[in-house]
Design a protein around this motif. Structure first.
Motif, PDB file in Angstrom:
ATOM      1  N   GLU A   1      41.316  44.324  12.603  1.00 39.12           N
ATOM      2  CA  GLU A   1      41.981  44.235  13.908  1.00 39.12           C
ATOM      3  C   GLU A   1      42.491  42.819  14.162  1.00 39.12           C
ATOM      4  O   GLU A   1      43.600  42.623  14.675  1.00 39.12           O
ATOM      5  N   PHE A   2      41.694  41.823  13.793  1.00 35.65           N
ATOM      6  CA  PHE A   2      42.064  40.415  13.970  1.00 35.65           C
ATOM      7  C   PHE A   2      43.312  40.089  13.159  1.00 35.65           C
ATOM      8  O   PHE A   2      44.241  39.426  13.639  1.00 35.65           O
ATOM      9  N   LEU A   3      43.352  40.570  11.919  1.00 34.47           N
ATOM     10  CA  LEU A   3      44.481  40.306  11.028  1.00 34.47           C
ATOM     11  C   LEU A   3      45.751  40.999  11.539  1.00 34.47           C
ATOM     12  O   LEU A   3      46.844  40.415  11.519  1.00 34.47           O
ATOM     13  N   ARG A   4      45.618  42.241  11.982  1.00 41.30           N
ATOM     14  CA  ARG A   4      46.781  42.959  12.512  1.00 41.30           C
ATOM     15  C   ARG A   4      47.345  42.262  13.750  1.00 41.30           C
ATOM     16  O   ARG A   4      48.569  42.160  13.917  1.00 41.30           O
ATOM     17  N   HIS A   5      46.456  41.759  14.612  1.00 45.69           N
ATOM     18  CA  HIS A   5      46.910  41.038  15.804  1.00 45.69           C
ATOM     19  C   HIS A   5      47.657  39.773  15.400  1.00 45.69           C
ATOM     20  O   HIS A   5      48.696  39.430  15.993  1.00 45.69           O
ATOM     21  N   ARG A   6      47.152  39.078  14.389  1.00 44.32           N
ATOM     22  CA  ARG A   6      47.810  37.853  13.912  1.00 44.32           C
ATOM     23  C   ARG A   6      49.200  38.174  13.377  1.00 44.32           C
ATOM     24  O   ARG A   6      50.149  37.432  13.641  1.00 44.32           O
ATOM     25  N   MET A   7      49.342  39.274  12.642  1.00 40.27           N
ATOM     26  CA  MET A   7      50.642  39.660  12.102  1.00 40.27           C
ATOM     27  C   MET A   7      51.606  40.030  13.234  1.00 40.27           C
ATOM     28  O   MET A   7      52.804  39.729  13.155  1.00 40.27           O
ATOM     29  N   GLN A   8      51.102  40.677  14.278  1.00 40.91           N
ATOM     30  CA  GLN A   8      51.961  41.019  15.418  1.00 40.91           C
ATOM     31  C   GLN A   8      52.471  39.763  16.111  1.00 40.91           C
ATOM     32  O   GLN A   8      53.657  39.676  16.465  1.00 40.91           O
ATOM     33  N   LEU A   9      51.599  38.776  16.298  1.00 40.14           N
ATOM     34  CA  LEU A   9      52.014  37.531  16.935  1.00 40.14           C
ATOM     35  C   LEU A   9      53.036  36.790  16.075  1.00 40.14           C
ATOM     36  O   LEU A   9      54.013  36.243  16.586  1.00 40.14           O
ATOM     37  N   ALA A  10      52.811  36.790  14.757  1.00 41.45           N
ATOM     38  CA  ALA A  10      53.750  36.123  13.844  1.00 41.45           C
ATOM     39  C   ALA A  10      55.106  36.807  13.896  1.00 41.45           C
ATOM     40  O   ALA A  10      56.158  36.144  13.839  1.00 41.45           O
ATOM     41  N   GLY A  11      55.113  38.132  14.005  1.00 39.66           N
ATOM     42  CA  GLY A  11      56.384  38.852  14.084  1.00 39.66           C
ATOM     43  C   GLY A  11      57.162  38.538  15.338  1.00 39.66           C
ATOM     44  O   GLY A  11      58.390  38.471  15.323  1.00 39.66           O
ATOM     45  N   LYS A  12      56.456  38.338  16.456  1.00 36.49           N
ATOM     46  CA  LYS A  12      57.134  38.025  17.712  1.00 36.49           C
ATOM     47  C   LYS A  12      57.737  36.615  17.695  1.00 36.49           C
ATOM     48  O   LYS A  12      58.726  36.357  18.379  1.00 36.49           O
ATOM     49  N   LYS A  13      57.140  35.722  16.922  1.00 43.14           N
ATOM     50  CA  LYS A  13      57.641  34.342  16.867  1.00 43.14           C
ATOM     51  C   LYS A  13      58.911  34.219  16.059  1.00 43.14           C
ATOM     52  O   LYS A  13      59.680  33.277  16.241  1.00 43.14           O
ATOM     53  N   ARG A  14      59.122  35.166  15.124  1.00 44.05           N
ATOM     54  CA  ARG A  14      60.304  35.063  14.261  1.00 44.05           C
ATOM     55  C   ARG A  14      61.559  35.541  14.983  1.00 44.05           C
ATOM     56  O   ARG A  14      61.531  36.378  15.855  1.00 44.05           O
TER      57      ARG A  14
END
Length: 303
Positions: free
Chosen positions: A290-303
């Motif tokens: 869950e932690f990793l998926r949340h990190r990937m979601q945040l990274a996607g929003k920054k791009r």
């Protein structure tokens, strides 16, 4: 089952899964001599030899294989039963055992450790950095993180990084003495730093442009099997390196390395967290996913 019998069988499984008394003893947190005595006591009690032992190797016997096949599922069930109690805790606890290759250890795991362990202070993360394609099941790891192409097809995957190019790079000092290659074919005339996999094969340098893929057999004075050593050698001007771009982004930004032939390097290199299918995920692994998926979601929003 008496406590001593359970301890003996636990020791047996640890040795059988690692084929090595020292590694099994380290895993169990006991001295190798104590582990050896425990296995000897189990063999004497059962009246059979479970391992063939020499000064250099350990091999399980046929009797040992049969015992392992019967008790391994039982130990897995016991572990799952204990893990299920985590659902009733206010604070999640347990150990998350990860097998991670060296590049994602730095790119993915290291940046997550502080925030994850702060959020879940009762969880312990046990990370093994290993560039082989090791079996996470037999190695008693909960999950692994590796390049997508190198993961067994029966594993469940969670994307752990964005796609990144694999690019050729050199130091300004090297390029001051040698003309920069304009095409992948030009690399044949340069000193290149090659990478040897654990199967002893030299990794070929692959490039692609407009759906045309080329594989270049490069040559040079240095062969390594460590990513950091390749990067340092490239920085020192020994030759041209070939590396995942995200791993050397700071070196490029700071001018220590210069990227070349980038129009032949499409973004495609992604890392994944992977684990075996099971009825119930251990709580530490579930939270890490869950932690990793949340990190990937945040990274996607920054791009």
């Amino acid at each position: 089952m008496r406590g001593t019998e359970f301890a003996e069988l636990s020791a047996f499984v640890a040795v059988a899964e690692r084929n090595n008394f020292a590694r099994a003893a380290a895993y169990l947190g006991i001295a190798p001599s104590t582990l050896s005595q425990t296995i000897r006591a189990l063999e004497e009690r059962l009246g059979v030899r479970l391992f063939h032992r020499t000064t250099r190797s350990v091999a399980i016997t046929e009797a040992g294989e049969r015992l392992l096949s019967r008790i391994r599922p039982a130990f897995a069930e016991l572990g799952a039963a204990v893990e299920s109690i985590n659902d009733f805790r206010d604070t999640p606890t347990g150990t998350l055992r990860l097998s991670v290759s060296s590049i994602p250890a730095q790119l993915i795991v290291a940046p997550l450790l502080k925030s994850f362990l702060t959020a879940y202070p009762a969880i312990t993360i046990d990370v093994t950095v290993d560039d082989t394609t090791s079996d996470i099941v037999s190695g008693r790891h909960d999950a692994g993180i590796r390049y997508g192409r190198r993961i067994e097809q029966d594993m469940l995957l969670v994307r752990a990084s964005a796609g990144s190019r694999i690019i050729a790079v050199a130091s300004p000092a090297y390029l001051a003495l040698h003309p920069a290659p304009k095409t992948p074919q030009d690399l044949r005339h340069h000193a290149c730093i090659r990478f040897r996999r654990e199967d002893q094969q030299i990794i070929p340098w692959e490039f692609e442009k407009n759906k045309k893929r080329v594989e270049i057999a490069v040559h040079g004075p240095l062969i390594v099997n460590d990513a950091d050593l390749m990067v340092k050698a490239a920085r020192d001007g020994i030759g041209i390196g070939y590396m995942v771009e995200s791993y050397i982004a700071d070196d490029i930004a700071q001018g220590r390395l210069v990227a070349m032939c980038t129009d032949w390097s499409p973004a495609h290199h992604s890392y994944y967290l992977y684990y075996a299918s099971r009825r119930q995920l251990p709580v530490p692994l579930k939270l890490f996913v869950e932690f990793l998926r949340h990190r990937m979601q945040l990274a996607g929003k920054k791009r």
